[in-house]
Design an enzyme around this catalytic site. Structure first.
Site, PDB file in Angstrom:
ATOM      1  N   CYS A 179       0.830  -1.220   0.000  1.00  0.00           N
ATOM      2  CA  CYS A 179       0.000   0.000   0.000  1.00  0.00           C
ATOM      3  C   CYS A 179       0.864   1.271   0.000  1.00  0.00           C
ATOM      4  O   CYS A 179       2.024   1.234   0.386  1.00  0.00           O
ATOM      5  CB  CYS A 179      -0.935   0.074   1.197  1.00  0.00           C
ATOM      6  SG  CYS A 179      -1.978  -1.344   1.406  1.00  0.00           S
ATOM      7  N   ARG A 211       3.544  -0.494  -5.066  1.00  0.00           N
ATOM      8  CA  ARG A 211       3.344  -1.061  -3.726  1.00  0.00           C
ATOM      9  C   ARG A 211       1.950  -1.640  -3.546  1.00  0.00           C
ATOM     10  O   ARG A 211       1.676  -2.323  -2.557  1.00  0.00           O
ATOM     11  CB  ARG A 211       3.537   0.032  -2.666  1.00  0.00           C
ATOM     12  CG  ARG A 211       4.939   0.562  -2.576  1.00  0.00           C
ATOM     13  CD  ARG A 211       4.978   1.682  -1.570  1.00  0.00           C
ATOM     14  NE  ARG A 211       4.604   1.204  -0.245  1.00  0.00           N
ATOM     15  CZ  ARG A 211       5.469   0.772   0.661  1.00  0.00           C
ATOM     16  NH1 ARG A 211       6.750   0.775   0.384  1.00  0.00           N
ATOM     17  NH2 ARG A 211       5.068   0.342   1.826  1.00  0.00           N
ATOM     18  N   TRP A 231      -3.108  -2.405  -1.520  1.00  0.00           N
ATOM     19  CA  TRP A 231      -2.807  -3.802  -1.853  1.00  0.00           C
ATOM     20  C   TRP A 231      -3.502  -4.598  -0.758  1.00  0.00           C
ATOM     21  O   TRP A 231      -3.042  -4.657   0.368  1.00  0.00           O
ATOM     22  CB  TRP A 231      -1.285  -4.007  -1.840  1.00  0.00           C
ATOM     23  CG  TRP A 231      -0.890  -5.275  -2.487  1.00  0.00           C
ATOM     24  CD1 TRP A 231      -0.597  -5.474  -3.810  1.00  0.00           C
ATOM     25  CD2 TRP A 231      -0.722  -6.545  -1.852  1.00  0.00           C
ATOM     26  NE1 TRP A 231      -0.276  -6.786  -4.029  1.00  0.00           N
ATOM     27  CE2 TRP A 231      -0.344  -7.458  -2.858  1.00  0.00           C
ATOM     28  CE3 TRP A 231      -0.868  -6.997  -0.552  1.00  0.00           C
ATOM     29  CZ2 TRP A 231      -0.107  -8.799  -2.588  1.00  0.00           C
ATOM     30  CZ3 TRP A 231      -0.627  -8.332  -0.283  1.00  0.00           C
ATOM     31  CH2 TRP A 231      -0.257  -9.217  -1.295  1.00  0.00           C
ATOM     32  N   ASN A 278      -1.512   2.060   6.256  1.00  0.00           N
ATOM     33  CA  ASN A 278      -0.716   0.930   5.764  1.00  0.00           C
ATOM     34  C   ASN A 278      -0.408   0.047   6.957  1.00  0.00           C
ATOM     35  O   ASN A 278      -0.183   0.551   8.054  1.00  0.00           O
ATOM     36  CB  ASN A 278       0.628   1.398   5.197  1.00  0.00           C
ATOM     37  CG  ASN A 278       0.483   2.060   3.849  1.00  0.00           C
ATOM     38  OD1 ASN A 278      -0.602   2.102   3.294  1.00  0.00           O
ATOM     39  ND2 ASN A 278       1.585   2.580   3.341  1.00  0.00           N
ATOM     40  N   GLY A 279      -0.323  -1.262   6.741  1.00  0.00           N
ATOM     41  CA  GLY A 279       0.023  -2.177   7.838  1.00  0.00           C
ATOM     42  C   GLY A 279      -1.139  -3.096   8.162  1.00  0.00           C
ATOM     43  O   GLY A 279      -2.111  -3.182   7.407  1.00  0.00           O
ATOM     44  N   GLU A 329      15.225 -24.676  -5.265  1.00  0.00           N
ATOM     45  CA  GLU A 329      14.970 -23.237  -5.377  1.00  0.00           C
ATOM     46  C   GLU A 329      16.273 -22.483  -5.687  1.00  0.00           C
ATOM     47  O   GLU A 329      16.287 -21.555  -6.499  1.00  0.00           O
ATOM     48  CB  GLU A 329      14.307 -22.723  -4.091  1.00  0.00           C
ATOM     49  CG  GLU A 329      14.168 -21.220  -3.965  1.00  0.00           C
ATOM     50  CD  GLU A 329      13.359 -20.553  -5.071  1.00  0.00           C
ATOM     51  OE1 GLU A 329      12.721 -21.258  -5.879  1.00  0.00           O
ATOM     52  OE2 GLU A 329      13.394 -19.310  -5.145  1.00  0.00           O
ATOM     53  N   LYS A 372      16.863 -20.129  -9.049  1.00  0.00           N
ATOM     54  CA  LYS A 372      17.164 -18.691  -8.973  1.00  0.00           C
ATOM     55  C   LYS A 372      18.352 -18.355  -9.859  1.00  0.00           C
ATOM     56  O   LYS A 372      18.355 -17.363 -10.567  1.00  0.00           O
ATOM     57  CB  LYS A 372      17.440 -18.335  -7.512  1.00  0.00           C
ATOM     58  CG  LYS A 372      16.969 -17.061  -6.999  1.00  0.00           C
ATOM     59  CD  LYS A 372      15.501 -16.766  -6.827  1.00  0.00           C
ATOM     60  CE  LYS A 372      14.483 -17.465  -7.630  1.00  0.00           C
ATOM     61  NZ  LYS A 372      13.116 -17.383  -7.280  1.00  0.00           N
ATOM     62  N   GLU A 412      17.329 -18.510 -13.545  1.00  0.00           N
ATOM     63  CA  GLU A 412      16.421 -17.426 -13.944  1.00  0.00           C
ATOM     64  C   GLU A 412      17.123 -16.110 -14.198  1.00  0.00           C
ATOM     65  O   GLU A 412      16.835 -15.439 -15.176  1.00  0.00           O
ATOM     66  CB  GLU A 412      15.407 -17.148 -12.821  1.00  0.00           C
ATOM     67  CG  GLU A 412      14.241 -18.056 -12.757  1.00  0.00           C
ATOM     68  CD  GLU A 412      13.240 -17.546 -11.729  1.00  0.00           C
ATOM     69  OE1 GLU A 412      12.123 -17.225 -12.116  1.00  0.00           O
ATOM     70  OE2 GLU A 412      13.576 -17.470 -10.532  1.00  0.00           O
ATOM     71  N   HIS A 465      24.516 -41.776  -9.290  1.00  0.00           N
ATOM     72  CA  HIS A 465      23.740 -42.585 -10.244  1.00  0.00           C
ATOM     73  C   HIS A 465      23.760 -41.960 -11.634  1.00  0.00           C
ATOM     74  O   HIS A 465      22.916 -42.290 -12.459  1.00  0.00           O
ATOM     75  CB  HIS A 465      22.306 -42.763  -9.735  1.00  0.00           C
ATOM     76  CG  HIS A 465      22.240 -43.527  -8.459  1.00  0.00           C
ATOM     77  ND1 HIS A 465      22.438 -44.896  -8.395  1.00  0.00           N
ATOM     78  CD2 HIS A 465      22.071 -43.124  -7.182  1.00  0.00           C
ATOM     79  CE1 HIS A 465      22.362 -45.299  -7.149  1.00  0.00           C
ATOM     80  NE2 HIS A 465      22.150 -44.225  -6.380  1.00  0.00           N
ATOM     81  N   LYS A 468       6.131 -12.173 -14.877  1.00  0.00           N
ATOM     82  CA  LYS A 468       5.851 -12.282 -13.440  1.00  0.00           C
ATOM     83  C   LYS A 468       4.694 -13.232 -13.175  1.00  0.00           C
ATOM     84  O   LYS A 468       4.702 -13.987 -12.220  1.00  0.00           O
ATOM     85  CB  LYS A 468       5.541 -10.887 -12.884  1.00  0.00           C
ATOM     86  CG  LYS A 468       5.331 -10.858 -11.386  1.00  0.00           C
ATOM     87  CD  LYS A 468       6.616 -11.193 -10.648  1.00  0.00           C
ATOM     88  CE  LYS A 468       6.427 -11.398  -9.166  1.00  0.00           C
ATOM     89  NZ  LYS A 468       7.531 -12.182  -8.590  1.00  0.00           N
TER      90      LYS A 468
HETATM   91  O1  M6R Z   1       2.430 -16.695  -9.152  1.00  0.00           O
HETATM   92  P1  M6R Z   1       2.885 -18.091  -8.891  1.00  0.00           P
HETATM   93  O2  M6R Z   1       3.472 -18.268  -7.544  1.00  0.00           O
HETATM   94  O3  M6R Z   1       1.816 -19.108  -9.156  1.00  0.00           O
HETATM   95  O4  M6R Z   1       4.026 -18.341  -9.956  1.00  0.00           O
HETATM   96  C1  M6R Z   1       4.636 -19.581 -10.074  1.00  0.00           C
HETATM   97  C2  M6R Z   1       5.901 -19.494 -10.866  1.00  0.00           C
HETATM   98  O5  M6R Z   1       5.634 -19.005 -12.149  1.00  0.00           O
HETATM   99  C3  M6R Z   1       6.942 -18.593 -10.197  1.00  0.00           C
HETATM  100  O6  M6R Z   1       7.230 -19.028  -8.916  1.00  0.00           O
HETATM  101  C4  M6R Z   1       8.231 -18.571 -11.025  1.00  0.00           C
HETATM  102  O7  M6R Z   1       8.867 -19.807 -10.969  1.00  0.00           O
HETATM  103  C5  M6R Z   1       9.134 -17.443 -10.540  1.00  0.00           C
HETATM  104  N1  M6R Z   1       9.712 -16.773 -11.652  1.00  0.00           N
HETATM  105  C6  M6R Z   1      10.208 -17.918  -9.656  1.00  0.00           C
HETATM  106  O8  M6R Z   1      11.165 -16.975  -9.346  1.00  0.00           O
END
Ligand code: M6R
Length: 610
Positions: free
Chosen positions: A2, A27, A73, A99-100, A483, A487, A490, A506, A605
């Site tokens: 927010c 935000r 938000w 906000n909060g 994860e 990262k 990506e 293996h 995103k």
């Molecule tokens: O909005 P979501 O959490 O459903 O999105 C899932 C994935 O598309 C998302 O986590 C993607 O892997 C990100 N780019 C990870 O950093």
């Protein structure tokens, strides 16, 4: 989460408020509103993007030299006109933006209802407003009313409040949510973030927790709760607007990484009331009886959200003894999983809009499963369609690479797994106390890891030219390894593979050569020796070793070239801590390689197509 803007001076307030809100829209962007004083307080609010509010303002021109505005938000209550801010009392004399999160809003609401108040919205903010109104009616002074109201509020707040009876002032105050005062000439500003007012002034007062600012057009007085005047130095902003939108951070991703102590606190602490052996999971009402009938749990998601679900699987199976399948939504939806009314389906999503995850949810519901959505964006498709929702209160995540939303999802897994185990009587009161105490300590532990950012940056520089990276771990460490590898793929565009440590020999060990890097996750204490054996096998084939280990475990130094230590914790919660260095490591490598960290190539995103 927010944005707040306030203005008092000699210019028309509305354009200044709208401009400020525009720079804060990142935000929060599900609704917005302004309250501007002319003869009375004129309130205009609109669901959706700021443009909707601007359209409404064309027909409801809000003229006046003083006002407050907000871009929302949603946390409490869906995005809608009525839930948006500012909120106004029944007599249209007091307007407030917030906000909060007011954690005790339900009990305050009960009290106010007893006093005869009625509420239009589902928000915690309206409760805050009515509390100010209640005290104002008693003392007839806005400053005192705000002080008395905030004294009753538990949780976090940044507030700007105006009153028709005294339009010469804005009262602003904060706790655990940022608020600044901008100093002009014959005009002054209030904002939750610097970019909102940077066009008008670079002279700022940074409000501290529990301080109250009385802002008039000719001056600003900062007071403590006892109304003693505080002398504050002016903070001169030296950043340009673009950088300031990121709060001074170079990228949104870094900003979001550094927001994690707060995000973790926001997601966990309101659900763990002090002095009570309970976990309050918003709308999740799954009864003891229903839980006892659940014979299988699916945790379904995509990408990073899926990896949080993988951690959830380990936790729930270990402490509740219910079989859990964690699976990617794109696979789940096209096979024929066995689902019935005794199935619990947990879908996890930051955006709440990911196409495959939405499809999995619909499939589960159709087959009779009870569906819990773990979602960050309020009012999203998954939030609306799931049987029950647990929100991760991570705030808007701008960077494409998910960081703070993942940490919040892990926290949701900690809460859900503990809640199920409690309901089924699988953990004792003593075990719960231990878990709760540790959950309370996670934000400060994350904070201490963030203080190692420079060290992690130096490691990123050291390994920036590696060709292949392998992330390995066992148990939950393996889930975190997945994860870590994602990262770095990506944002650094480096080839990275996560492997269950025991699987290396293996096949994939054939890829190890000089120039490979192995990131070894060794936070699962009972599996430490096993993983170290696998690390040694890789080291003897020429790879460099970077380990992420718990503080005090210096054994690892015998085998690793470099070690990043994270604070020791309860076994359930290692994942959120050991992932923070992975985020920073990937971030600094990507920066070093000159990539567009916030908008990596080929990615979006929110993945709303299959
Ligand atoms: O909005 P979501 O959490 O459903 O999105 C899932 C994935 O598309 C998302 O986590 C993607 O892997 C990100 N780019 C990870 O950093």
């Amino acid at each position: 989460m927010c944005g707040i803007v306030g203005y008092i001076g000699q210019q028309e307030a509305t354009p200044i408020l709208i401009e400020g809100l525009r720079s804060l829209e990142y935000r929060g962007y599900d609704s917005a509103g302004v309250a501007v004083f002319k003869d009375g307080l004129n309130l205009v609010k609109a669901k959706g993007r700021l443009a909707n509010l601007e359209e409404k303002l064309v027909d409801n021109a809000s003229t006046g030299l003083m006002g407050i505005g907000h871009t929302r938000w949603a946390t409490h209550g869906e995005p809608s006109d009525v839930n948006s801010h500012p909120h106004m009392n029944e007599s249209n004399t007091i307007a407030l933006v917030h906000n909060g999160i007011i954690e005790n809003y339900l009990s305050l609401k009960d009290e106010l209802e007893f006093e005869g108040y009625t509420f239009l919205s589902e928000t915690d903010t309206e409760v805050g407003l009515m509390l100010v109104d209640y005290y104002y009616n008693q003392v007839g002074n806005l400053l005192d009313a705000v002080i008395m109201a905030t004294d009753r509020i538990e949780g976090s707040y940044a507030l700007a409040v105006v009153c028709k009876d005294d339009p010469t002032q804005i009262i602003a105050t904060r706790k655990d949510s940022p608020l600044i005062i901008g100093l002009g000439n014959g005009e002054n500003f209030v904002a939750s973030d610097i970019p909102a007012i940077l066009k008008y002034t670079r002279d700022i007062y940074l409000l501290e927790d529990a301080e109250i600012a009385v802002v008039t057009k000719d001056g600003v007085t900062i007071l403590n709760e006892k109304k003693e005047v505080i002398n504050r130095d002016i903070f001169k902003v030296t950043w340009d607007i673009a950088a300031a939108e990121k709060g001074g951070y170079e990228h949104f991703m870094l900003k979001e990484i550094f927001e994690q102590p707060k995000v973790i606190k926001d997601t966990l602490i309101p659900r763990l009331p002090l002095n009570q052996d309970v976990i309050e999971l918003d709308q999740i009402k799954l009864s003891k009886k229903e839980l006892a009938n659940i014979n299988k749990i699916y945790i379904i998601a995509c990408g990073t959200a899926f990896y949080s679900g993988f951690v959830g699987k380990y936790l729930i199976e270990r402490i509740s003894r219910i079989p859990v399948v964690a699976e990617t939504a794109s696979e789940f939806r096209y096979r024929e999983p066995i689902i019935d009314k005794n199935t619990l389906l947990i879908v996890v999503s930051q955006s709440g809009e990911t196409a495959d995850t939405v499809a999995a949810l619909r499939m589960g519901k159709k087959a009779g499963a009870h569906v819990i959505g773990v979602v960050n964006v309020v009012g999203s498709t998954i939030a609306r369609e799931a049987t029950e929702v647990l929100y991760t209160w991570a705030g808007p995540e701008i960077a494409v690479a998910s960081t703070k939303a993942y940490s919040a999802q892990l926290c949701a897994m900690y809460l859900i797994s503990t809640k199920i185990a409690m309901e089924l009587g699988e953990i004792t009161d003593e075990e719960f106390s231990e878990i709760k105490e540790e959950l309370y300590s996670l934000p400060s532990k994350v904070e201490s890891i963030l203080q190692q950012a420079d060290y992690i940056k130096s490691l990123a520089n050291k390994y920036i030219n590696m060709k292949n990276v392998f992330y390995i771990g066992r148990g939950m460490d393996f889930a975190v390894a997945m994860e870590g590898a994602l990262k770095i793929k990506e944002i650094a565009y480096l080839h990275a593979e996560p492997y269950a440590a025991g699987e290396l020999k293996h096949g994939p060990i054939a890829l190890i050569e000089k120039g490979s890097l192995l990131v070894g996750l060794v936070a699962q204490e009972e599996l430490f020796d096993k993983t170290v054996s696998n690390i040694k096998e890789v080291k003897s084939r020429g790879a460099s070793i970077l380990a992420i280990a718990l503080e005090g475990n210096t054994e690892i130094e015998k085998v690793a070239d470099d070690v990043i230590y994270v604070p020791s914790t309860h076994w359930m919660f290692t994942s959120v801590l050991e992932n923070i260095p992975q985020q920073l490591f990937a971030y600094y490598i990507a920066c070093g390689l000159g990539h567009d960290v916030d908008k990596p190539r080929n990615l979006a995103k929110s993945v709303t197509v299959e």
